[in-house]
Design a protein around this motif. Structure first.
Motif, short mmCIF file in Angstrom:
data_model
loop_
_atom_site.label_atom_id
_atom_site.label_comp_id
_atom_site.label_asym_id
_atom_site.label_seq_id
_atom_site.Cartn_x
_atom_site.Cartn_y
_atom_site.Cartn_z
N PHE A 57 0.86 -1.23 0.09
CA PHE A 57 0.02 -0.02 -0.03
C PHE A 57 0.87 1.35 0.06
N SER A 58 0.49 2.29 -0.87
CA SER A 58 1.56 3.47 -0.77
C SER A 58 0.14 4.81 -1.05
N GLY A 59 0.84 5.83 -0.49
CA GLY A 59 0.10 7.18 -0.88
C GLY A 59 0.39 8.03 0.23
N ARG A 60 -0.53 9.04 0.36
CA ARG A 60 -0.36 10.07 1.48
C ARG A 60 -1.33 10.12 2.41
N GLU A 75 -0.11 15.22 5.22
CA GLU A 75 1.04 15.68 4.63
C GLU A 75 2.08 14.61 4.65
N THR A 76 1.80 13.55 5.04
CA THR A 76 2.74 12.60 5.05
C THR A 76 2.76 11.32 4.01
N ASP A 77 3.83 11.16 3.39
CA ASP A 77 4.05 10.08 2.44
C ASP A 77 4.29 8.83 3.16
N ILE A 78 3.20 7.92 3.04
CA ILE A 78 3.45 6.57 3.42
C ILE A 78 3.44 5.36 2.73
N ARG A 79 4.11 4.19 3.27
CA ARG A 79 3.95 2.93 2.39
C ARG A 79 4.34 1.80 3.17
N PHE A 80 3.53 0.85 3.13
CA PHE A 80 3.77 -0.28 3.88
C PHE A 80 3.26 -1.79 3.30
#
Length: 332
Positions: A137-140, A143-148
């Motif tokens: 999973f990836s996205g925002r 304001e925070t860019d995340i991926r897991f």
């Protein structure tokens, strides 16, 4: 509350699941006769052996074993294939819809993973010989860019067996085997403070040898020091990153998830939490309905909710290191 699109997808999957159950019952019924034949041949082999016809018994036993093995392989393949197909379809259709519910930017890819280079860059596991993963999973979130994603990392090690061969000759047999370093959820988020070094956080109280190693960091929280051991390339930076507030939150997460490791590297915060690698796989023994979906929705909200829980959207310092105006009531 489920969207019409999600309802339609689940109705189709439930129809396929019912077809799968009928198919599996048919496979089991079809395997009965060959299995009985194989067991009868094995019984005949035992009888022949007991009456002294050893060579014939061996031939018959091999034939019976071959029949049983062939039945097992074919039945297992036919039994599991429809379920594997439905699991893949669930992931490819349901999980992207649930991801977009949380944020339109959040995407899902079944066979992708966080790269091995990023896993190694955390500095938590410097020696990785086998690396795999899935469910990225990836996205925002704000304001925070995340991926897991789910990942599995293993290291190779050599085993040595000493055996006595024919004539008393000593033989040394060397084998390469693998052991798990980490298996579970790798969560990576853009951190809200600028930093240049690398800091690792391991669950477990630091022992005497840990404290003697270069880079060991002793922090202001005795509770945190009792639960985690910290090493960093920059002592001052480590204390700047690990504020009392953040340490309290990490301790609370440890109480929720059990022991986990974390790292600050490359401008990001990584959390490595041990979980089953089937975390995003559906339960095919249950109907494809709202009750099936809700645990996945809750799981995704909990994981993406780490951004808010850890205050990663609070941009007190810019990524370039320049201070920005802090919101009222927020301390740096």
């Amino acid at each position: 509350m489920m969207s019409p699109e999600l309802n339609t997808v689940l109705a189709g999957l439930e129809g396929e699941r019912q077809d799968m159950l009928r198919h599996q019952r048919g496979v089991l019924r079809g395997a009965v006769k060959p299995t009985v034949v194989g067991l009868a041949v094995a019984a005949l082999a035992l009888y022949l052996f007991l009456v002294g016809k050893g060579q014939v018994a061996i031939v018959v036993a091999v034939a019976g074993g071959f029949i049983l093995m062939l039945v097992l392989i074919i039945a297992s393949t036919l039994y599991s294939e429809p379920g594997d197909k439905i699991s893949r379809k669930f992931k490819q259709t349901v999980l992207p819809l649930l991801a977009r519910e949380i944020d339109p930017s959040l995407t899902y890819r079944e066979t992708a993973r966080i790269p091995e280079s990023e896993f190694k860059a955390t500095g938590l596991y410097p020696k990785v010989d086998m690396y795999s993963g899935h469910d990225l999973f990836s996205g925002r979130i704000g304001e925070t860019d995340i991926r897991f994603s789910l990942v599995d990392a293993e290291e190779a090690y050599e085993t040595v067996d000493v055996r006595t061969g024919p004539g008393g000759k000593v033989e040394i047999v060397r084998r390469i085997e693998y052991r798990t370093l980490f298996s579970g959820l790798f969560f990576s988020a853009d951190f809200n403070k600028h930093f240049a070094g690398s800091t690792q956080i391991w669950s477990g109280e630091a022992g005497f040898l840990d404290e003697m190693r270069d880079g060991h960091v002793e922090l202001e929280s005795p509770d945190f020091d009792n639960a985690f051991k910290v090493r960093s390339t920059d002592q001052v930076e480590a204390r700047y990153l690990l504020t009392l507030s953040l340490m309290e939150k990490l301790l609370a997460l440890r109480g929720r998830y059990g022991p986990f490791n974390a790292a600050f590297s490359g401008g990001r915060l990584a959390l490595l939490i041990t979980t089953p690698l089937t975390l995003f796989a559906p339960d095919l023994d249950k109907p494809m309905d709202a009750a099936q979906v809700e645990p996945f929705r809750a799981r995704l909200r909990e994981i993406t909710g780490l951004v808010e829980y850890l205050d990663l959207n609070t941009r007190i310092w810019s990524k370039g290191g320049e201070p920005v105006e802090a919101p009222v009531g927020v301390a740096s």
